[in-house]
Design a protein around this motif. Structure first.
Motif, PDB file in Angstrom:
ATOM      1  N   ARG A 110      -7.120   0.526  -5.458  1.00  0.00           N
ATOM      2  CA  ARG A 110      -7.215   0.697  -4.002  1.00  0.00           C
ATOM      3  C   ARG A 110      -5.873   0.418  -3.335  1.00  0.00           C
ATOM      4  O   ARG A 110      -5.796  -0.263  -2.314  1.00  0.00           O
ATOM      5  N   SER A 111      -4.824   0.952  -3.932  1.00  0.00           N
ATOM      6  CA  SER A 111      -3.477   0.781  -3.389  1.00  0.00           C
ATOM      7  C   SER A 111      -3.075   1.930  -2.468  1.00  0.00           C
ATOM      8  O   SER A 111      -2.009   1.871  -1.860  1.00  0.00           O
ATOM      9  N   VAL A 112      -3.911   2.970  -2.356  1.00  0.00           N
ATOM     10  CA  VAL A 112      -3.525   4.179  -1.634  1.00  0.00           C
ATOM     11  C   VAL A 112      -4.432   4.411  -0.440  1.00  0.00           C
ATOM     12  O   VAL A 112      -5.665   4.420  -0.566  1.00  0.00           O
ATOM     13  N   VAL A 113      -3.826   4.587   0.720  1.00  0.00           N
ATOM     14  CA  VAL A 113      -4.516   5.110   1.896  1.00  0.00           C
ATOM     15  C   VAL A 113      -4.150   6.587   1.973  1.00  0.00           C
ATOM     16  O   VAL A 113      -2.973   6.934   2.097  1.00  0.00           O
ATOM     17  N   HIS A 114      -5.137   7.454   1.861  1.00  0.00           N
ATOM     18  CA  HIS A 114      -4.893   8.896   1.765  1.00  0.00           C
ATOM     19  C   HIS A 114      -5.128   9.551   3.126  1.00  0.00           C
ATOM     20  O   HIS A 114      -6.192   9.375   3.730  1.00  0.00           O
ATOM     21  N   LEU A 115      -4.131  10.282   3.604  1.00  0.00           N
ATOM     22  CA  LEU A 115      -4.250  11.002   4.868  1.00  0.00           C
ATOM     23  C   LEU A 115      -4.342  12.497   4.601  1.00  0.00           C
ATOM     24  O   LEU A 115      -3.659  13.027   3.725  1.00  0.00           O
ATOM     25  N   GLY A 116      -5.173  13.162   5.357  1.00  0.00           N
ATOM     26  CA  GLY A 116      -5.312  14.609   5.204  1.00  0.00           C
ATOM     27  C   GLY A 116      -5.487  15.289   6.540  1.00  0.00           C
ATOM     28  O   GLY A 116      -5.760  14.647   7.558  1.00  0.00           O
ATOM     29  N   SER A 117      -5.337  16.607   6.536  1.00  0.00           N
ATOM     30  CA  SER A 117      -5.461  17.383   7.760  1.00  0.00           C
ATOM     31  C   SER A 117      -6.011  18.758   7.423  1.00  0.00           C
ATOM     32  O   SER A 117      -5.707  19.321   6.363  1.00  0.00           O
ATOM     33  N   PHE A 118      -6.807  19.292   8.329  1.00  0.00           N
ATOM     34  CA  PHE A 118      -7.306  20.652   8.182  1.00  0.00           C
ATOM     35  C   PHE A 118      -6.515  21.638   9.046  1.00  0.00           C
ATOM     36  O   PHE A 118      -6.916  22.791   9.209  1.00  0.00           O
ATOM     37  N   ALA A 119      -5.380  21.166   9.573  1.00  0.00           N
ATOM     38  CA  ALA A 119      -4.567  22.018  10.440  1.00  0.00           C
ATOM     39  C   ALA A 119      -3.974  23.193   9.675  1.00  0.00           C
ATOM     40  O   ALA A 119      -3.890  24.306  10.194  1.00  0.00           O
ATOM     41  N   LYS A 120      -3.514  22.950   8.457  1.00  0.00           N
ATOM     42  CA  LYS A 120      -2.877  24.020   7.690  1.00  0.00           C
ATOM     43  C   LYS A 120      -3.901  24.879   6.950  1.00  0.00           C
ATOM     44  O   LYS A 120      -3.636  26.036   6.647  1.00  0.00           O
ATOM     45  N   THR A 121      -5.077  24.308   6.630  1.00  0.00           N
ATOM     46  CA  THR A 121      -6.025  25.002   5.769  1.00  0.00           C
ATOM     47  C   THR A 121      -7.168  25.688   6.518  1.00  0.00           C
ATOM     48  O   THR A 121      -7.681  26.708   6.054  1.00  0.00           O
ATOM     49  N   VAL A 122      -7.610  25.133   7.639  1.00  0.00           N
ATOM     50  CA  VAL A 122      -8.684  25.758   8.418  1.00  0.00           C
ATOM     51  C   VAL A 122      -8.089  26.413   9.657  1.00  0.00           C
ATOM     52  O   VAL A 122      -7.966  27.624   9.730  1.00  0.00           O
ATOM     53  N   PHE A 123      -7.706  25.613  10.645  1.00  0.00           N
ATOM     54  CA  PHE A 123      -6.873  26.127  11.739  1.00  0.00           C
ATOM     55  C   PHE A 123      -6.344  24.970  12.566  1.00  0.00           C
ATOM     56  O   PHE A 123      -7.037  23.969  12.770  1.00  0.00           O
ATOM     57  N   PRO A 124      -5.080  25.083  13.017  1.00  0.00           N
ATOM     58  CA  PRO A 124      -4.431  23.961  13.712  1.00  0.00           C
ATOM     59  C   PRO A 124      -5.131  23.557  14.996  1.00  0.00           C
ATOM     60  O   PRO A 124      -5.155  22.386  15.353  1.00  0.00           O
ATOM     61  N   GLY A 125      -5.703  24.538  15.712  1.00  0.00           N
ATOM     62  CA  GLY A 125      -6.273  24.243  17.020  1.00  0.00           C
ATOM     63  C   GLY A 125      -7.438  23.288  16.984  1.00  0.00           C
ATOM     64  O   GLY A 125      -7.780  22.678  18.001  1.00  0.00           O
ATOM     65  N   LEU A 176       0.834  -1.197   0.000  1.00  0.00           N
ATOM     66  CA  LEU A 176       0.000   0.000   0.000  1.00  0.00           C
ATOM     67  C   LEU A 176       0.872   1.251   0.000  1.00  0.00           C
ATOM     68  O   LEU A 176       2.029   1.214   0.420  1.00  0.00           O
ATOM     69  N   LEU A 177       0.303   2.335  -0.446  1.00  0.00           N
ATOM     70  CA  LEU A 177       0.941   3.647  -0.358  1.00  0.00           C
ATOM     71  C   LEU A 177       0.170   4.471   0.662  1.00  0.00           C
ATOM     72  O   LEU A 177      -1.058   4.600   0.563  1.00  0.00           O
ATOM     73  N   ILE A 178       0.875   4.996   1.652  1.00  0.00           N
ATOM     74  CA  ILE A 178       0.261   5.908   2.623  1.00  0.00           C
ATOM     75  C   ILE A 178       0.609   7.314   2.165  1.00  0.00           C
ATOM     76  O   ILE A 178       1.742   7.773   2.315  1.00  0.00           O
ATOM     77  N   GLU A 179      -0.364   7.976   1.558  1.00  0.00           N
ATOM     78  CA  GLU A 179      -0.149   9.308   0.987  1.00  0.00           C
ATOM     79  C   GLU A 179      -0.565  10.371   1.989  1.00  0.00           C
ATOM     80  O   GLU A 179      -1.727  10.465   2.367  1.00  0.00           O
ATOM     81  N   ASP A 180       0.382  11.176   2.423  1.00  0.00           N
ATOM     82  CA  ASP A 180       0.110  12.281   3.345  1.00  0.00           C
ATOM     83  C   ASP A 180       0.059  13.568   2.523  1.00  0.00           C
ATOM     84  O   ASP A 180       0.911  13.788   1.654  1.00  0.00           O
ATOM     85  N   SER A 181      -0.923  14.425   2.798  1.00  0.00           N
ATOM     86  CA  SER A 181      -1.138  15.567   1.892  1.00  0.00           C
ATOM     87  C   SER A 181      -1.418  16.879   2.622  1.00  0.00           C
ATOM     88  O   SER A 181      -2.398  17.553   2.332  1.00  0.00           O
ATOM     89  N   ALA A 189      -8.515   9.946   7.434  1.00  0.00           N
ATOM     90  CA  ALA A 189      -7.894   8.889   6.632  1.00  0.00           C
ATOM     91  C   ALA A 189      -8.936   8.356   5.665  1.00  0.00           C
ATOM     92  O   ALA A 189     -10.081   8.085   6.062  1.00  0.00           O
ATOM     93  N   VAL A 190      -8.553   8.241   4.400  1.00  0.00           N
ATOM     94  CA  VAL A 190      -9.400   7.596   3.391  1.00  0.00           C
ATOM     95  C   VAL A 190      -8.861   6.186   3.215  1.00  0.00           C
ATOM     96  O   VAL A 190      -7.762   5.983   2.700  1.00  0.00           O
ATOM     97  N   ALA A 191      -9.630   5.202   3.678  1.00  0.00           N
ATOM     98  CA  ALA A 191      -9.180   3.802   3.671  1.00  0.00           C
ATOM     99  C   ALA A 191     -10.288   2.936   3.086  1.00  0.00           C
ATOM    100  O   ALA A 191     -11.069   2.310   3.811  1.00  0.00           O
ATOM    101  N   ASP A 192     -10.377   2.913   1.739  1.00  0.00           N
ATOM    102  CA  ASP A 192     -11.452   2.187   1.071  1.00  0.00           C
ATOM    103  C   ASP A 192     -11.050   0.778   0.651  1.00  0.00           C
ATOM    104  O   ASP A 192     -11.746   0.135  -0.138  1.00  0.00           O
ATOM    105  N   GLN A 193      -9.927   0.287   1.193  1.00  0.00           N
ATOM    106  CA  GLN A 193      -9.479  -1.070   0.864  1.00  0.00           C
ATOM    107  C   GLN A 193     -10.444  -2.107   1.460  1.00  0.00           C
ATOM    108  O   GLN A 193     -10.970  -1.916   2.563  1.00  0.00           O
ATOM    109  N   GLN A 194     -10.667  -3.187   0.725  1.00  0.00           N
ATOM    110  CA  GLN A 194     -11.518  -4.274   1.203  1.00  0.00           C
ATOM    111  C   GLN A 194     -10.733  -5.146   2.180  1.00  0.00           C
ATOM    112  O   GLN A 194      -9.570  -5.463   1.952  1.00  0.00           O
ATOM    113  N   VAL A 195     -11.375  -5.543   3.261  1.00  0.00           N
ATOM    114  CA  VAL A 195     -10.795  -6.459   4.245  1.00  0.00           C
ATOM    115  C   VAL A 195     -11.682  -7.703   4.299  1.00  0.00           C
ATOM    116  O   VAL A 195     -12.894  -7.596   4.513  1.00  0.00           O
ATOM    117  N   VAL A 196     -11.083  -8.858   4.095  1.00  0.00           N
ATOM    118  CA  VAL A 196     -11.829 -10.124   4.065  1.00  0.00           C
ATOM    119  C   VAL A 196     -11.416 -10.957   5.272  1.00  0.00           C
ATOM    120  O   VAL A 196     -10.222 -11.180   5.501  1.00  0.00           O
TER     121      VAL A 196
END
Length: 756
Positions: free
Chosen positions: A568-583, A542-547, A589-596
């Motif tokens: 579905r090779s990418v788990v995408h991580l995001g944050s609103f700390a830089k764009t909205v406010f850190p506090g 998997l790729l853990i993509e931080d953005s 996490a976007v984790a749409d991988q299937q688990v069986v």
């Protein structure tokens, strides 16, 4: 006499030892008792080799070929000069290196006979000024291939008057400053002995070591994780069988040191005895390799161990007595708490507070001039109105704001809409988990993906220190995939995957920040993004993509890996700390991988992350989620438009910094000094390469004498590196701050370069 076994040599040598010699060796051997007990309890798992012919015992350490992963010595227990040449000749004939002991600089007055095999010189701390410089010069003149510095005191060793005469040299203890002095003095490869913890290993590599030596078998997996694949880890102590060597390699060592066995062979039969002992040891290693189906040293696997046994915790004679309260031994706490990575932010905060008048390029946080306190209430009201418009009752809204809320988050739909509108990431809301910042998202993902001791996390290096800290806290090994000067290479990733699998480990995921990364500021180009997705799919990782920095940068960014993801090779991580406010401390996490599961039932990886989150933070603050949701609703989910003004500000700050650096250190001057930097088009960070060690000591001098603070890049290399580079953060500074700060920084670089 030929044909003796290793046990025969041990028995016969014991009869030859006089009382004093036996006592000195027993004192040394006590340090190996834990190793010996572990060797005796751990077996090898039988397997069949896939290749015909005898196993290949050759290896390469520090770019020198060895006939087997065995180094002879150190020769502290061998008389010099009468007996030492015999050992050297026998080792040369066997194609093995020898570690020669030096207690005082005068020891090099007796030249070591030249030979075909590499010679390493073991040295200690030096008391008198100039001793290290003189000993290094003598070692290089004598043809030594590497230096081995032993932390602590020399202890007991045999003198040069003959067997049985014990010398207790009054040599000073070596410490980390000796490592740094030796590294600064010599170009020879440098190994540090006496390393027992991952924290020690990190510190050794930060100080410039090229390899480490430990006497702790149980520490090998942790030390190997820190060392990576390019810096050898050697085990010294307790080796008495060829199987012990293979067990050590399977546990993470690259080679072993053998001294006691060599001494026994020497005492019984002189040079012929040493030759016989080394030959028997290599033959036993071959037999162990054949038994486990190990075709070559490079193919040694962790699963060759019969059990997952690791030695029980060592009992300390000074353990706190039962019933005592209020005092805890640091050794009894989790090893990660001694890791320098966890001290990084503390140190930087201390420096910043100690020198409040310094211009600080250290904090990677948003500029708070864009924050309006009243806007928080506007955002909250916008979200409450949204809930009411959707038909929620007053009681529903009160519950949504005051109660814990669902573990996976209550604004997942709003975040999903924003990702679809702004990033082209089209995933169902159920595949998203709202977290306490992206930091928690990293912890949840790494915990979920690593199932056992053989699982390893790959990371593009240099990398954000937060992912390294998460891995250390969870006990997950990190393997660095070093970025090249021209960016990330998928060929290097592929080589790392193959190498880890050859070691019996399972690479699970690669952590990467494709856009304006922290710390280097680099951005991955479009062809590399496509190749990275193909490589991940082909190798089943998997790729853990931080953005975090995409929407605080001017211009239109390249597509995210997740928006390009078709498998579905990418788990995408995001944050609103830089764009909205850190506090607000809201990430996702976007984790749409299937688990069986074993019965064939399927679910989403996001569901598994939510289970872990329920035991970590229960849920993300409902009030924080409401504020962020209100901001997203106000901007119709388009953070790119909401953040247009801040992104322009950060872009201007970066350009201003680069322009001022160029003015303070013009091209001709920085070429003469050996200074260079990259030129990011956005984000918060850039990297400056300098001709001196940019460590904590240099940072303290920079803050104290020149009034400017930066971040050492070596903090961001999981397996060492970045010793001559510093990170500058431009996001939090005004134009006036940048102009003054770059002037101070240039003066510091000029002064430090001259002093190096």
């Amino acid at each position: 006499m030929a044909g003796r076994s290793l046990d025969d040599y041990a028995r016969l040598a014991r009869k030859e030892f006089d009382h004093l010699l036996a006592e000195s060796l027993e004192a040394v051997e006590r340090a190996s008792e834990a190793n010996r007990a572990a060797f005796d309890l751990t077996g090898l798992r039988p397997a069949r080799s896939t290749r015909p012919g005898p196993p290949d015992t050759t290896t390469k350490i520090l770019d020198r070929p060895w006939a087997a992963p065995i180094a002879v010595g150190p020769l502290a227990g061998l008389a010099r000069p009468a007996d030492e040449p015999a050992v050297l000749r026998a080792a040369d004939a066997a194609g093995l290196p020898v570690v020669v002991d030096m207690v005082t600089p005068d020891d090099l007055a007796h030249p070591v006979p030249a030979g075909d095999g590499p010679r390493w010189l073991r040295t200690y701390g030096q008391r008198e000024p100039g001793d290290i410089e003189r000993s290094v010069a003598d070692a290089e003149r004598a043809g030594f291939a590497a230096l081995l510095l032993s932390l602590g005191s020399p202890g007991l060793s045999l003198g040069s008057q003959g067997r049985g005469r014990i010398a207790r040299p009054d040599a000073p203890h070596a410490d980390w400053s000796d490592v740094e002095r030796l590294r600064a003095t010599s170009t020879l490869p440098l190994l540090v002995a006496g390393v027992r913890t991952a924290a020690d290993a990190s510190r050794a590599f930060d100080a410039g070591a090229d390899g480490i030596v430990t006497d702790a078998l149980d520490a090998l997996p942790d030390l190997a994780a820190v060392a990576g694949t390019h810096r050898p880890v050697l085990l010294g102590g307790g080796i008495r069988r060829g199987a012990d060597i293979l067990l050590s390699l399977a546990a993470g060592a690259d080679a072993v040191l053998v001294g006691r066995l060599v001494l026994e062979g020497l005492i019984v039969d002189g040079e012929a005895g040493v030759t016989e002992v080394l030959g028997a040891l290599v033959r036993e290693l071959e037999e162990a390799m054949t038994f486990t189906g190990t075709a070559s040293i490079a193919e040694t696997r962790a699963d060759s161990l019969r059990t997952g046994h690791r030695p029980p915790p060592r009992v300390h004679p000074t353990d706190t007595p039962v019933g005592a309260v209020g005092t805890l031994r640091k050794d009894d706490l989790h090893p990660s708490l001694s890791d320098p990575v966890l001290d990084t932010m503390t140190f930087l905060n201390e420096v910043t507070h100690r020198y409040p008048d310094a211009v600080s390029f250290a904090p990677g946080r948003p500029y708070d001039g864009f924050f309006d306190t009243e806007q928080i209430f506007t955002y909250l009201r916008r979200y409450l109105d949204h809930l009411a418009a959707q038909g929620h009752t007053e009681q529903d809204i009160r519950t949504a704001m005051y109660q814990y809320g669902p573990t996976a988050g209550q604004i997942r739909g709003i975040v999903a809409d924003s990702l679809r509108a702004d990033e082209g990431i089209d995933v169902p809301a159920e595949s998203i988990v709202i977290t306490v910042g992206a930091q928690e998202a990293m912890l949840l993902v790494v915990r979920a993906l690593t199932a056992g001791p053989d699982d390893v996390l790959l990371a593009a290096s240099p990398c954000y220190v937060g992912i390294t800290g998460v891995a250390r806290l969870l006990g997950v090994p990190v393997t660095a995939v070093e970025e090249r000067e021209d960016g990330f290479s998928c060929a290097d990733l592929e080589a790392a995957i193959v190498r880890e699998r050859a070691r019996g480990r399972r690479p699970r995921a690669l952590y990467v920040i494709p856009d304006h990364s922290n710390p280097s500021g680099t951005t991955m180009d479009a062809p590399t993004r496509a190749a990275l997705l193909e490589t991940a799919e082909r190798h089943g990782i998997l790729l853990i993509e931080d953005s975090p920095y995409r929407r605080v940068s001017p211009g239109t960014p390249l597509p995210t890996l997740k928006s390009m993801d078709r498998s579905r090779s990418v788990v995408h991580l995001g944050s609103f700390a830089k764009t909205v406010f850190p506090g607000a401390r809201v990430g996702f996490a976007v984790a749409d991988q299937q688990v069986v599961d074993a019965s064939g039932r399927t679910g989403l990886l996001a569901d598994e992350l939510a289970k872990i989150k329920s035991m970590v933070t229960v849920n993300t603050s409902s009030l924080s989620q409401a504020a962020v949701a209100g901001a997203l609703l106000a901007g119709e989910g388009r953070i790119s438009e909401m953040n247009a003004e801040p992104a322009a500000y950060y872009g201007n700050a970066m350009r201003t910094t680069l322009r001022n650096l160029d003015a303070r250190l013009p091209a001709a001057r920085r070429a003469a000094l050996g200074v260079r930097w990259n030129e990011p088009t956005g984000g918060f960070f850039l990297t400056v390469q300098v001709p001196f060690r940019a460590d904590n000591a240099a940072l303290t001098r920079s803050a104290q004498e020149f009034g400017v603070i930066w971040t050492p890049m070596n903090y961001f290399y999981p397996q060492g590196g970045g010793h001559q580079a510093l990170r500058l953060s431009t996001s939090y500074l005004t134009t006036a701050d940048i102009e003054e700060g770059t002037a101070r920084l240039a003066r510091f670089i000029e002064a430090q370069s001259s002093a190096s």
